[in-house]
Design an enzyme around this catalytic site. Structure first.
Site, PDB file in Angstrom:
ATOM      1  CD  GLU A  61     -87.396  33.762 -49.987  1.00 42.80           C
ATOM      2  OE1 GLU A  61     -88.086  32.726 -49.910  1.00 42.80           O
ATOM      3  OE2 GLU A  61     -86.431  34.005 -49.212  1.00 42.80           O
ATOM      4  CE  LYS A 130     -86.905  29.209 -49.777  1.00 36.58           C
ATOM      5  NZ  LYS A 130     -87.202  30.256 -48.765  1.00 36.58           N
ATOM      6  CB  CYS A 189     -83.868  32.141 -49.215  1.00 35.58           C
ATOM      7  SG  CYS A 189     -83.461  32.641 -47.510  1.00 35.58           S
ATOM      8  CE  LYS A 223     -80.000  33.440 -40.920  1.00 35.46           C
ATOM      9  NZ  LYS A 223     -81.480  33.567 -40.873  1.00 35.46           N
ATOM     10  NE  ARG A 392     -36.173  12.850 -51.821  1.00 35.81           N
ATOM     11  CZ  ARG A 392     -36.407  13.205 -53.087  1.00 35.81           C
ATOM     12  NH1 ARG A 392     -35.400  13.501 -53.881  1.00 35.81           N
ATOM     13  NH2 ARG A 392     -37.633  13.243 -53.550  1.00 35.81           N
ATOM     14  N   GLY A 404     -24.258  25.926 -52.312  1.00 42.69           N
ATOM     15  CA  GLY A 404     -23.447  27.023 -52.818  1.00 42.69           C
ATOM     16  C   GLY A 404     -24.034  28.327 -52.313  1.00 42.69           C
ATOM     17  CB  SER A 411     -27.566  30.855 -52.221  1.00 45.36           C
ATOM     18  OG  SER A 411     -27.057  32.150 -51.964  1.00 45.36           O
ATOM     19  CD  GLU A 519     -32.851  32.411 -60.398  1.00 46.42           C
ATOM     20  OE1 GLU A 519     -32.155  33.380 -60.046  1.00 46.42           O
ATOM     21  OE2 GLU A 519     -32.608  31.234 -60.060  1.00 46.42           O
ATOM     22  CB  SER A 683     -38.277  20.651 -75.196  1.00 40.90           C
ATOM     23  OG  SER A 683     -38.267  20.104 -73.899  1.00 40.90           O
TER      24      SER A 683
END
Length: 699
Positions: A61, A130, A189, A223, A392, A404, A411, A519, A683
């Site tokens: 400025e 400004k 500013c 600041k 859930r 599994g 897993s 995956e 798809s």
């Protein structure tokens, strides 16, 4: 790096840019009232920015006169000198393809305005006034300046050039081919420190992707941190790049000190900064394509009634020269002997390729690089996963969960999350049923790790061998068990899922899915087998992050559990569907078949998060993976990256049908393939367009 760049460029027929605009913020060393000397210092900053390859430069400025001139701002000699010096700067930069700002006082009729001149290739583009003049504490700007008129002061001739706008809201838009995302707003500013900064209008109504702030912010204790938060926060709210240039050495220290801190932020992150009192220049490549993508995907990014709407749009070209600049009201195309825009073949000189950026993309975009931040993120993600499952379980009144447990990474993570959810609910861990289902490819190492981990965590563990059932199934369908094809593999996967589903009925529980985000993106799951569950706790976690989550758990749990988890981390990723080698080792390594997950996660993030084209992702990857990772991860040659990039796109499109019917699972990061949430794709969409672009990159 030069070799990698050459190899990447050799795979492309034409030079390309990837939407990276290099911008800079600098602080000239000035003397208060020494306009000629200050102009020379500004020119030095311009030259330095050009040498750094920048196309946009923000300066502080009132840097042409000094911010701390006080009552001298009403002196006609100072005002005339500033206008004359600006004219000289324009002449000296007539062949410089750089848009830069110069702060100076401008007198018009009965007012003096605190202005920022935007200059490019010798042309004065406009004078931003400004809007918000501080008159508190150490600031007395209303003593000298008038605020920007609500509707602007019109067009005025200035610095020996034809009339330009003098107003509080101007957006400079580049008319050169391929640079339509280069839209630059300017504020001054204090304009940033108010509740509704002008940059909001500039971005929402004017489409500004880059905001330049010419500032003279005095320094006091603490600041700097607040200033950084303002700059980063505004860049996040506006999905923009924000360059902040602050006054520094040479301003009067009668009562104040100015540090010259320069900042560049992009979408909430400080990407370049200078130390206080250093007089350094901040330089960064900002990704305009990424910023535009963020705006396009956010349906709340709309100009609303709260926007002031008092904006002026000014077109500019990096090819223009001041002597041929169009007059007010005259289009650039109509200016005599003035090309409207740069030739299309030259625009790659203005926006950078991903191969040339100062700040390459991180190798693992899903994983924080800082160890402290990474540990905190891992803990939060584990809580997110567990909280989703907890809700859930509570909703269904289920006190039993079936997993599994193969002894592999996914897993293992699912078991850790399930145990955490049971602990949150105050349920006994014996309600978690970990099931090992050895098949034709199961090794002693993975089975042993599964059993030992279950024991350490205090969950129920049982073994149900599937060999006999699968052989009976082969007999039923007439499949020769010596033929180890896709039927051989998938029959095992589906038998395991049948066991888990039926066991969950027997135990009054439900099946916890283990498949991860990577995956699911690649379709590396057997349809209606490991692809299916009653709640997929890992659905939002990419493979590169799975590793860190398990590693974090090892660090947290310690002891024998940590030793087991670290051995699981060292085990090759495999579905173990093919018979082991002669010495009992895993014969089927996933990453040898579908490619390195580190690469696929990189592709996935940038394709889904920002919609980048394959060519840009390829060049980003070439730069990111040019050297080995800090953790010893390998470097990848451009040809290798290109091969697996094609594999990624081919599989991603071909496997969408699996993602269209995914079970529920929690989103934990910014990318998800849930058909109910982040990703809706037919798809039967064709991958031809994307594969053609990839093929065009081959030598």
């Amino acid at each position: 790096m030069d070799e990698v760049k050459a190899a990447c460029q050799a795979t492309s027929e034409i030079a390309v840019s990837d939407g990276y605009l290099r911008i800079a913020a600098a602080t000239p060393k000035i003397r208060v009232g020494d306009v000629a000397g200050n102009a020379a210092a500004i020119l030095e900053c311009v030259d330095a920015a050009v040498r750094a390859g920048a196309r946009v430069l923000a300066l502080p400025e009132l840097c042409l006169t000094g911010y701390t001139c006080g009552d001298l701002f009403h002196d006609r000699a100072l005002l005339r000198a500033a206008e004359s010096a600006l004219s000289g700067l324009l002449e000296d930069t007539s062949d410089t393809p750089l848009l830069f700002t110069v702060g100076l006082p401008v007198a018009h009729r009965e007012n003096v305005y605190n202005c920022v001149a935007a200059c490019c290739a010798g042309r004065l583009l406009g004078l931003t006034v400004k809007r918000h003049l501080p008159n508190y504490g150490e600031f007395y700007e209303q003593r000298w300046f008038a605020p920007a008129p609500m509707n602007g002061a019109g067009f005025i001739p200035f610095a020996g050039q034809d009339p330009v706008p003098l107003m509080g809201g101007i957006v400079y838009t580049c008319s050169d081919p391929g640079l339509e995302d280069v839209r630059i707003g300017v504020e001054v500013c204090e304009d940033l420190w108010v509740p509704n900064p002008p940059s909001v209008d500039m971005a929402l109504s004017g489409g500004a992707t880059v905001i330049l702030n010419a500032s003279a912010s005095s320094e006091v204790l603490g600041k700097s941190a607040y200033r950084r938060s303002l700059v980063s926060g505004q860049s996040a709210r506006l999905y923009c790049a924000y360059a902040y240039a602050n006054a520094g050495e040479g301003e009067s220290t009668t009562d104040l000190v100015f540090s010259g801190e320069n900042l560049i932020a992009e979408n909430g992150s400080i990407v370049a900064s200078t130390s206080l009192f250093s007089r350094e220049m901040a330089v960064a490549d900002v990704d305009l394509e990424k910023l535009t993508a963020e705006r396009r995907r956010s349906n709340t990014w709309r100009a609303g009634e709260w926007c002031m709407g008092h904006l002026q749009t000014i077109d500019f070209s990096f090819a223009e020269t001041g002597e041929d600049a169009p007059a007010a009201g005259e289009s650039i195309a109509d200016a005599p002997n003035q090309p409207a825009v740069l030739p299309a073949e030259d625009t790659e000189l203005l926006l950078n390729s991903a191969l040339d950026v100062l700040r390459p993309a991180p190798r693992t975009p899903f994983v924080p690089a800082d160890p402290t931040q990474r540990a905190a993120s891992c803990e939060e993600i584990l809580d997110l996963q567990a909280a989703g499952l907890k809700t859930r379980l509570a909703h269904t009144g289920t006190h039993s969960a079936v997993i599994g447990l193969s002894g592999g990474l996914d897993s293992t993570l699912a078991l850790l999350v399930t145990v955490r959810a049971f602990d949150m609910l105050g349920l006994p861990r014996t309600g978690v049923h970990a099931v090992s289902m050895p098949g034709f490819g199961t090794t002693g190492r993975t089975k042993s790790n599964a059993e030992r981990l279950a024991e350490q965590l205090g969950v129920d563990f049982r073994t149900i061998a599937i060999g006999g059932a699968v052989r009976a199934h082969f007999a039923d369908i007439g499949h020769d068990p010596s033929v180890t094809d896709v039927t051989y593999e998938n029959a095992q996967a589906r038998e395991r899922t049948q066991v888990l589903m039926d066991l969950s009925n027997e135990l009054g529980g439900f099946v916890i899915g283990t498949g991860d985000l990577s995956e699911l993106a690649l379709g590396w799951a057997t349809y209606n087998a490991d692809h299916m569950s009653m709640y997929g706790v890992n659905a939002g976690v990419p493979k590169t992050l799975v590793r860190h989550l398990v590693s974090h758990a090892a660090d947290s749990l310690g002891g024998e559990t940590a030793a087991i988890l670290r051995d699981i981390l060292d085990t090759p990723v495999s579905p173990e569907l093919l018979p082991p080698t002669g010495d009992g080792e895993i014969a089927q390594c996933t990453e040898e078949l579908v490619g390195p997950y580190e690469l696929h996660d990189f592709f996935l993030f940038h394709m889904m998060r920002y919609g980048f084209a394959p060519g840009k992702i390829y060049r980003m990857a070439c730069r990111a993976f040019a050297e080995p990772g800090v953790d010893g991860a390998p470097a990848y040659e451009p040809a290798t990256i290109l091969f697996w990039l094609r594999t990624f796109y081919r599989r991603f499109f071909a496997q969408q049908f699996k993602r269209s019917c995914l079970p529920d699972g929690p989103k934990v990061g910014s990318v998800s393939v849930s058909p109910r949430g982040d990703w809706r794709m037919p798809s039967d969409a064709s991958a031809a367009l994307w594969l053609e672009e990839i093929d065009s990159l081959t030598a």
